[in-house]
Structures are given as C-alpha cells and as structure tokens.
Design an enzyme around this catalytic site. Structure first.
Site, PDB file in Angstrom:
ATOM      1  N   ASP A   1       0.151  -4.004  -2.157  1.00  0.00           N
ATOM      2  CA  ASP A   1       1.880  -3.542  -1.430  1.00  0.00           C
ATOM      3  C   ASP A   1       0.677  -2.372  -1.208  1.00  0.00           C
ATOM      4  O   ASP A   1      -0.123  -1.976  -1.049  1.00  0.00           O
ATOM      5  CB  ASP A   1       2.877  -3.222  -1.758  1.00  0.00           C
ATOM      6  CG  ASP A   1       4.007  -3.231  -1.859  1.00  0.00           C
ATOM      7  OD1 ASP A   1       3.289  -3.467  -0.149  1.00  0.00           O
ATOM      8  OD2 ASP A   1       4.734  -2.229  -1.791  1.00  0.00           O
ATOM      9  N   GLY A   2       1.092  -2.751   0.759  1.00  0.00           N
ATOM     10  CA  GLY A   2       0.361  -1.076   1.923  1.00  0.00           C
ATOM     11  C   GLY A   2      -0.401  -1.789   2.847  1.00  0.00           C
ATOM     12  O   GLY A   2      -0.691  -0.599   3.235  1.00  0.00           O
TER      13      GLY A   2
ATOM     14  N   GLY B   1       0.418  -2.279   5.335  1.00  0.00           N
ATOM     15  CA  GLY B   1       1.172  -2.170   6.842  1.00  0.00           C
ATOM     16  C   GLY B   1       1.238  -0.504   7.139  1.00  0.00           C
ATOM     17  O   GLY B   1       0.562   0.032   7.881  1.00  0.00           O
TER      18      GLY B   1
ATOM     19  N   HIS C   1      -2.950  -6.676   6.632  1.00  0.00           N
ATOM     20  CA  HIS C   1      -2.821  -7.997   6.462  1.00  0.00           C
ATOM     21  C   HIS C   1      -5.126  -8.037   6.310  1.00  0.00           C
ATOM     22  O   HIS C   1      -4.982  -8.833   5.344  1.00  0.00           O
ATOM     23  CB  HIS C   1      -1.857  -8.720   7.092  1.00  0.00           C
ATOM     24  CG  HIS C   1      -0.826  -7.979   6.984  1.00  0.00           C
ATOM     25  ND1 HIS C   1      -0.130  -7.965   5.791  1.00  0.00           N
ATOM     26  CD2 HIS C   1       0.335  -8.360   7.988  1.00  0.00           C
ATOM     27  CE1 HIS C   1       0.806  -7.320   6.071  1.00  0.00           C
ATOM     28  NE2 HIS C   1       1.338  -7.833   7.037  1.00  0.00           N
TER      29      HIS C   1
ATOM     30  N   SER D   1       6.263 -12.879  -0.629  1.00  0.00           N
ATOM     31  CA  SER D   1       7.309 -13.164  -1.810  1.00  0.00           C
ATOM     32  C   SER D   1       8.663 -13.831  -0.441  1.00  0.00           C
ATOM     33  O   SER D   1       8.570 -13.840   0.381  1.00  0.00           O
ATOM     34  CB  SER D   1       8.013 -11.651  -2.361  1.00  0.00           C
ATOM     35  OG  SER D   1       8.569 -11.197  -0.349  1.00  0.00           O
TER      36      SER D   1
ATOM     37  N   LEU E   1     -12.539 -18.000 -13.462  1.00  0.00           N
ATOM     38  CA  LEU E   1     -11.785 -17.475 -13.746  1.00  0.00           C
ATOM     39  C   LEU E   1     -10.273 -18.403 -13.384  1.00  0.00           C
ATOM     40  O   LEU E   1     -10.827 -19.048 -12.603  1.00  0.00           O
ATOM     41  CB  LEU E   1     -12.156 -16.069 -12.392  1.00  0.00           C
ATOM     42  CG  LEU E   1     -10.664 -15.995 -12.192  1.00  0.00           C
ATOM     43  CD1 LEU E   1     -10.330 -14.885 -12.929  1.00  0.00           C
ATOM     44  CD2 LEU E   1     -10.847 -14.757 -11.031  1.00  0.00           C
TER      45      LEU E   1
ATOM     46  N   ARG F   1       7.985  -1.145  -8.473  1.00  0.00           N
ATOM     47  CA  ARG F   1       9.106  -1.850  -8.574  1.00  0.00           C
ATOM     48  C   ARG F   1       8.459  -3.521  -8.729  1.00  0.00           C
ATOM     49  O   ARG F   1       7.406  -3.085  -8.252  1.00  0.00           O
ATOM     50  CB  ARG F   1      10.860  -2.039  -7.526  1.00  0.00           C
ATOM     51  CG  ARG F   1       9.880  -1.728  -6.388  1.00  0.00           C
ATOM     52  CD  ARG F   1      11.308  -1.626  -5.066  1.00  0.00           C
ATOM     53  NE  ARG F   1      10.502  -1.994  -4.231  1.00  0.00           N
ATOM     54  CZ  ARG F   1      10.637  -0.625  -3.699  1.00  0.00           C
ATOM     55  NH1 ARG F   1      10.070   0.399  -4.236  1.00  0.00           N
ATOM     56  NH2 ARG F   1       9.975  -1.104  -2.154  1.00  0.00           N
TER      57      ARG F   1
HETATM   58  C1  IPE Z   1       5.937  -7.753  -2.951  1.00  0.00           C
HETATM   59  O1  IPE Z   1       6.009  -6.128  -1.297  1.00  0.00           O
HETATM   60  C2  IPE Z   1       5.197  -9.032  -1.840  1.00  0.00           C
HETATM   61  C3  IPE Z   1       3.900  -8.967  -2.215  1.00  0.00           C
HETATM   62  C4  IPE Z   1       3.343  -7.392  -1.890  1.00  0.00           C
HETATM   63  C5  IPE Z   1       3.525  -9.854  -1.738  1.00  0.00           C
HETATM   64  P1  IPE Z   1       7.305  -6.416  -0.808  1.00  0.00           P
HETATM   65  O2  IPE Z   1       6.186  -4.659   0.591  1.00  0.00           O
HETATM   66  O3  IPE Z   1       7.207  -7.312   0.330  1.00  0.00           O
HETATM   67  O4  IPE Z   1       8.036  -4.937  -1.272  1.00  0.00           O
HETATM   68  P2  IPE Z   1       9.370  -4.353  -1.132  1.00  0.00           P
HETATM   69  O5  IPE Z   1       9.686  -4.637   0.097  1.00  0.00           O
HETATM   70  O6  IPE Z   1       9.041  -2.785  -0.724  1.00  0.00           O
HETATM   71  O7  IPE Z   1      10.219  -3.681  -2.586  1.00  0.00           O
HETATM   72  C1  IPE Z   2       1.820  -6.107   1.113  1.00  0.00           C
HETATM   73  O1  IPE Z   2       1.274  -5.474   2.727  1.00  0.00           O
HETATM   74  C2  IPE Z   2       1.790  -7.622   1.843  1.00  0.00           C
HETATM   75  C3  IPE Z   2       2.960  -8.455   1.643  1.00  0.00           C
HETATM   76  C4  IPE Z   2       4.371  -7.790   1.454  1.00  0.00           C
HETATM   77  C5  IPE Z   2       3.397  -9.507   2.249  1.00  0.00           C
HETATM   78  P1  IPE Z   2       3.010  -5.367   3.187  1.00  0.00           P
HETATM   79  O2  IPE Z   2       3.070  -5.466   4.283  1.00  0.00           O
HETATM   80  O3  IPE Z   2       4.523  -4.739   2.364  1.00  0.00           O
HETATM   81  O4  IPE Z   2       3.339  -3.248   3.079  1.00  0.00           O
HETATM   82  P2  IPE Z   2       3.814  -1.777   3.297  1.00  0.00           P
HETATM   83  O5  IPE Z   2       4.664  -2.187   2.152  1.00  0.00           O
HETATM   84  O6  IPE Z   2       4.566  -2.066   4.772  1.00  0.00           O
HETATM   85  O7  IPE Z   2       3.042  -0.908   3.565  1.00  0.00           O
HETATM   86 MG    MG Z   3       5.248  -3.475   1.212  1.00  0.00          MG
END
Ligand code: IPE
Ligand code: IPE
Ligand code: MG
Length: 251
Positions: A26-27, A29, A43, A71, A137, A200
């Site tokens: 995550d993160g 963005g 990404h 997801s 792996l 979460r």
């Molecule tokens: C969870 O991240 C899904 C993936 C990492 C692929 P999200 O960024 O979609 O989750 P929420 O919406 O913050 O819970």
């Molecule tokens: C995780 O990064 C990648 C996916 C959920 C597919 P995000 O796109 O959720 O990045 P944030 O949470 O907005 O920083």
């Molecule tokens: Mg996210």
C-alpha cells in the site's frame, strides 16, 4: 530455552525465515503525490519494488510470498487508474516471467478471473503453466482478489458437493473450507506485512490470517526495501506465537 518434544534447535533458532510472508503493498498513490507525480508513476515504481522484494524473498529462504496487487474493491477507482493497474500486471508478467522461471519461482494467481480481460487471463495461465514445476519460491499474486468473495465461492462449491451427495453437511470442518479456497495447498501466512502505515486487512486473506503475525511498516510500498523486509522479519522473530495455547515460558 526449552524445546518442546519434536522441536529441533534449528526449528527454534532465531533468524529462520517465516515460511510464508504475505504483503499488502500500500502507498503507491501517496508516494507519487509526495513527488507531485501522477498516481500511475507510483504504481510503476511499485512494480520495481515488487521485483526487488521477490528476489530478496528467494535469497532469504522464504518459501511462499503472497503479494496483494489488486483487490475486488479496487474496481471502485477511476477507470484510468484501474487500466493502469491492469497494464502493470501485463507488463510484470511479460517482462519478468522468463527470469522468474529461470530463478525457480512458481507463480500462482489467486482471485476472480471472470471479469479480467481475456489477454490477462491468458498471461496468468501461461505464467502458471510455465512455472508449475518450480519449487524455490512460490509467488502468489492476489489479483482481483477479495477474501469475502473467496469464502463465498468456497461455500458455493461445498454446497454443490453436498447437493451431489459427495460431502455430508456434518463432515464440513475448517479443513474442508480451506480445501475449497483459492489458496488450497498453500500454508497460512506466518507473517502479514502492510506498508504505508495503514492498519487493516482490506479483505486480504481474512480466513488464512487467523493466526498470522501482523507487522505494519510506515514505508510507502515503492520505498519498501529488502532491509525493511528483514526488519519486519526481525519483528516477527521477537513475537511469541501461542495459537491459543500457553506461553512457552509458562508465564
Ligand atoms: C489494499 O489497498 C489493496 C491492495 C494493496 C492491492 P487499498 O489502498 O485498496 O486499501 P484501503 O482502501 O485503503 O483499505
Ligand atoms: C497500493 O497503493 C496499490 C493498490 C491498492 C493497487 P495505493 O494506490 O492504494 O496508494 P495510496 O494508498 O493511495 O497511497
Ligand atoms: Mg491504498
């Protein structure tokens, strides 16, 4: 340290990697926003982190690495971002499949394939077929994956077995359910890491995580390095897993 019967010193030795590590990446963005870049750049950098972490996982002796890539709820994002994420799975498989195969990585994709574009499904099938006999792996990619959908799908399959008279309702145990999940045959994750400071599961492995250790890293996914992975494993090593039993120290 006292060892319980059957446990050997090497089983208990600290530093022995968890058998199955799963990561909620995550993160991306926020990584891009910090640099005033479009989310797509985050990404793309996230895919670079995937390549580095997959290599590191193999070197650390991890047997199973599961990565949450998309997801079942990520369809709620704007169409162009969904397209970017689909494109990156294509790119990753096309660019890295041969090398992953050479390095003994077995690829398995979990999640629903029904609503994915036909060419992506074909790539997924090619990756799984090419690498099916590899054993160094196991790389499990959760793509268009949601734990609640996975469980509902398992329940539908079990209901069909019951209807056909092949399973008695009273015989259904947690093991039965596990056999019908996408992860059948994959041990439950020992360690689940989520990056970016969010705490979460976001519908990730909700059945399989019953006794996983959770480690939350503040790093945004594109900044997650092999050192951060080692730190998360060190944190895991400091935990005592009791599985509902009593502390080994007797306290
Ligand atoms: C969870 O991240 C899904 C993936 C990492 C692929 P999200 O960024 O979609 O989750 P929420 O919406 O913050 O819970
Ligand atoms: C995780 O990064 C990648 C996916 C959920 C597919 P995000 O796109 O959720 O990045 P944030 O949470 O907005 O920083
Ligand atoms: Mg996210």
């Amino acid at each position: 340290m006292t060892l319980s019967s059957g446990q050997t010193m090497s089983d208990a030795a600290p530093g022995r990697p968890p058998r199955h590590v799963a990561i909620i990446m995550d993160g991306n963005g926020r990584w891009a926003a910090k640099r005033h870049l479009p989310r797509a750049a985050g990404h793309r950098q996230g895919v670079e982190a995937v390549r580095v972490i997959v290599r590191a996982a193999g070197e650390l002796g991890i047997e199973y690495l599961t990565l949450y890539g998309f997801s079942s709820e990520n369809w709620k994002r704007p169409a162009d971002e969904v397209n970017d994420l689909m494109g990156l799975l294509r790119l990753y498989i096309r660019r890295d499949l041969a090398e992953l195969h050479q390095n003994g990585v077995r690829i398995r994709i979990i999640g629903e394939r029904d609503h994915l574009e036909a060419d992506i499904v074909a790539l997924i099938e090619e990756a799984e077929a090419l690498t099916r006999n590899n054993a160094r792996l196991q790389l499990v990619i959760a793509f268009n994956y949601g734990g609640q959908n996975e469980i509902a799908s398992a329940v539908r399959k079990i209901a069909r077995e019951v209807k056909a008279g092949r399973i008695e309702p009273d015989e259904i145990t947690p093991d039965t359910v596990a056999r019908f999940l996408d992860t059948a045959g994959v041990p439950d994750p020992d360690l689940i890491i989520r990056t970016s400071g969010e705490k979460r599961l976001s519908n990730f492995l909700i059945w399989q995580s019953a006794y996983s250790e959770l480690v939350f890293s503040e790093a945004l996914w594109p900044d997650f390095t092999p050192d951060r992975l080692r730190e998360a494993i060190a944190e895991y090593d400091r935990r005592e897993r009791r599985f509902g039993g009593r502390s080994a120290s007797g306290a």
